[in-house]
Write a protein that holds these residues in place. Structure first.
Motif, short mmCIF file in Angstrom:
data_model
loop_
_atom_site.label_atom_id
_atom_site.label_comp_id
_atom_site.label_asym_id
_atom_site.label_seq_id
_atom_site.Cartn_x
_atom_site.Cartn_y
_atom_site.Cartn_z
N LEU A 151 -40.92 -2.45 -7.29
CA LEU A 151 -39.43 -2.43 -7.36
C LEU A 151 -39.22 -3.46 -8.89
N ALA A 152 -38.22 -3.26 -9.67
CA ALA A 152 -38.74 -3.62 -11.54
C ALA A 152 -37.35 -4.51 -11.41
N VAL A 153 -37.62 -5.11 -12.48
CA VAL A 153 -35.97 -6.40 -12.27
C VAL A 153 -36.14 -6.76 -14.26
N ILE A 154 -34.65 -6.02 -14.15
CA ILE A 154 -34.17 -6.64 -15.67
C ILE A 154 -34.17 -7.45 -15.81
N CYS A 155 -34.03 -7.98 -17.05
CA CYS A 155 -33.47 -9.17 -17.14
C CYS A 155 -32.88 -9.41 -19.31
N ILE A 156 -31.27 -8.85 -18.93
CA ILE A 156 -30.92 -8.96 -19.87
C ILE A 156 -30.64 -10.11 -20.79
N ASP A 157 -31.47 -10.23 -21.48
CA ASP A 157 -31.13 -11.92 -22.13
C ASP A 157 -30.55 -11.75 -23.54
N GLY A 158 -29.51 -13.31 -24.00
CA GLY A 158 -29.04 -13.21 -25.13
C GLY A 158 -27.76 -12.55 -24.65
N SER A 159 -27.52 -12.53 -24.49
CA SER A 159 -25.73 -11.95 -24.16
C SER A 159 -24.92 -12.57 -23.14
N ALA A 160 -24.13 -12.58 -23.63
CA ALA A 160 -22.22 -12.59 -22.87
C ALA A 160 -22.42 -11.94 -21.87
N ASP A 161 -22.27 -12.04 -20.55
CA ASP A 161 -21.71 -11.02 -19.15
C ASP A 161 -20.54 -10.72 -19.71
N GLU A 162 -19.62 -10.78 -20.78
CA GLU A 162 -18.70 -10.29 -20.75
C GLU A 162 -18.46 -9.00 -21.64
N TYR A 163 -19.85 -9.07 -22.48
CA TYR A 163 -19.51 -7.83 -23.07
C TYR A 163 -20.60 -7.39 -22.30
N ILE A 164 -21.33 -7.23 -21.83
CA ILE A 164 -22.01 -6.36 -21.38
C ILE A 164 -20.84 -5.38 -19.45
N SER A 165 -20.09 -6.73 -19.07
CA SER A 165 -19.26 -5.71 -18.60
C SER A 165 -18.19 -4.78 -19.30
N VAL A 166 -17.78 -5.75 -20.37
CA VAL A 166 -16.24 -4.26 -21.12
C VAL A 166 -17.32 -3.25 -21.02
N SER A 167 -18.59 -2.98 -21.98
CA SER A 167 -19.18 -2.05 -22.19
C SER A 167 -19.47 -0.70 -21.19
N LEU A 168 -19.53 -1.34 -19.95
CA LEU A 168 -19.89 -0.17 -19.36
C LEU A 168 -18.52 -0.01 -18.68
N ALA A 169 -17.63 -1.37 -18.91
CA ALA A 169 -15.94 -0.14 -18.64
C ALA A 169 -16.09 1.19 -19.49
N HIS A 170 -16.57 0.71 -20.88
CA HIS A 170 -15.64 1.84 -21.89
C HIS A 170 -16.81 3.37 -21.92
N GLY A 171 -17.69 3.02 -20.49
CA GLY A 171 -19.00 3.80 -21.00
C GLY A 171 -19.94 3.40 -21.84
N ARG A 172 -20.66 3.22 -22.70
CA ARG A 172 -21.39 2.56 -23.36
C ARG A 172 -22.62 2.60 -22.78
N MET A 173 -22.83 1.98 -21.63
CA MET A 173 -23.80 1.89 -21.64
C MET A 173 -24.18 2.74 -19.81
N PRO A 174 -24.33 4.29 -19.85
CA PRO A 174 -24.50 4.92 -18.92
C PRO A 174 -25.35 4.66 -18.42
N HIS A 175 -26.82 4.18 -18.79
CA HIS A 175 -27.93 4.08 -17.97
C HIS A 175 -28.26 2.73 -16.77
N LEU A 176 -27.35 1.82 -17.76
CA LEU A 176 -27.68 0.55 -17.29
C LEU A 176 -26.66 0.54 -16.56
N ASP A 177 -25.32 1.25 -15.82
CA ASP A 177 -24.12 1.70 -15.16
C ASP A 177 -24.30 2.14 -13.67
#
Length: 102
Positions: free
Chosen positions: A43-69
């Motif tokens: 099992l792997a746990v990935i912690c994305i530290d130092g970023s507001a969730d809104e930035y990640i959510s918007v990036s995911l919605a715009h296809g900018r983080m395909p691997h994380l998606d």
């Protein structure tokens, strides 16, 4: 910006001989009055530290983080409540152990 990615597959662990430090244990154990049974698969746990969730959510919605998606679609994505004051090492140890910082 973080550009390094390492993904370990089950076959990566099969190349290590039994007893090697990187070979996952399959034996259950008791410690501090609790019983633990390791998962059947690593099992792997990935912690994305130092970023507001809104930035990640918007990036995911715009296809900018395909691997994380892809990882969140196959696994789980969630928020945790960090310890205050917020220190990476303190919060990461709480994530891994499931115990709030002392």
């Amino acid at each position: 910006m973080l550009r390094a990615t390492a993904i370990l597959h089950e076959t990566d662990f099969q190349r290590f001989p039994r007893g090697h430090p990187l070979t996952p244990s399959t034996r259950s154990f008791d410690i501090n009055g609790r019983h633990y049974a390791p998962p059947a698969r690593p099992l792997a746990v990935i912690c994305i530290d130092g970023s507001a969730d809104e930035y990640i959510s918007v990036s995911l919605a715009h296809g900018r983080m395909p691997h994380l998606d892809a990882m969140q679609r196959r696994g789980y994505r969630g928020m945790i409540r960090g310890a205050l004051p917020s220190f990476t090492n303190v919060n990461n140890s709480a994530i891994v152990t499931g115990v709030p910082p002392a």
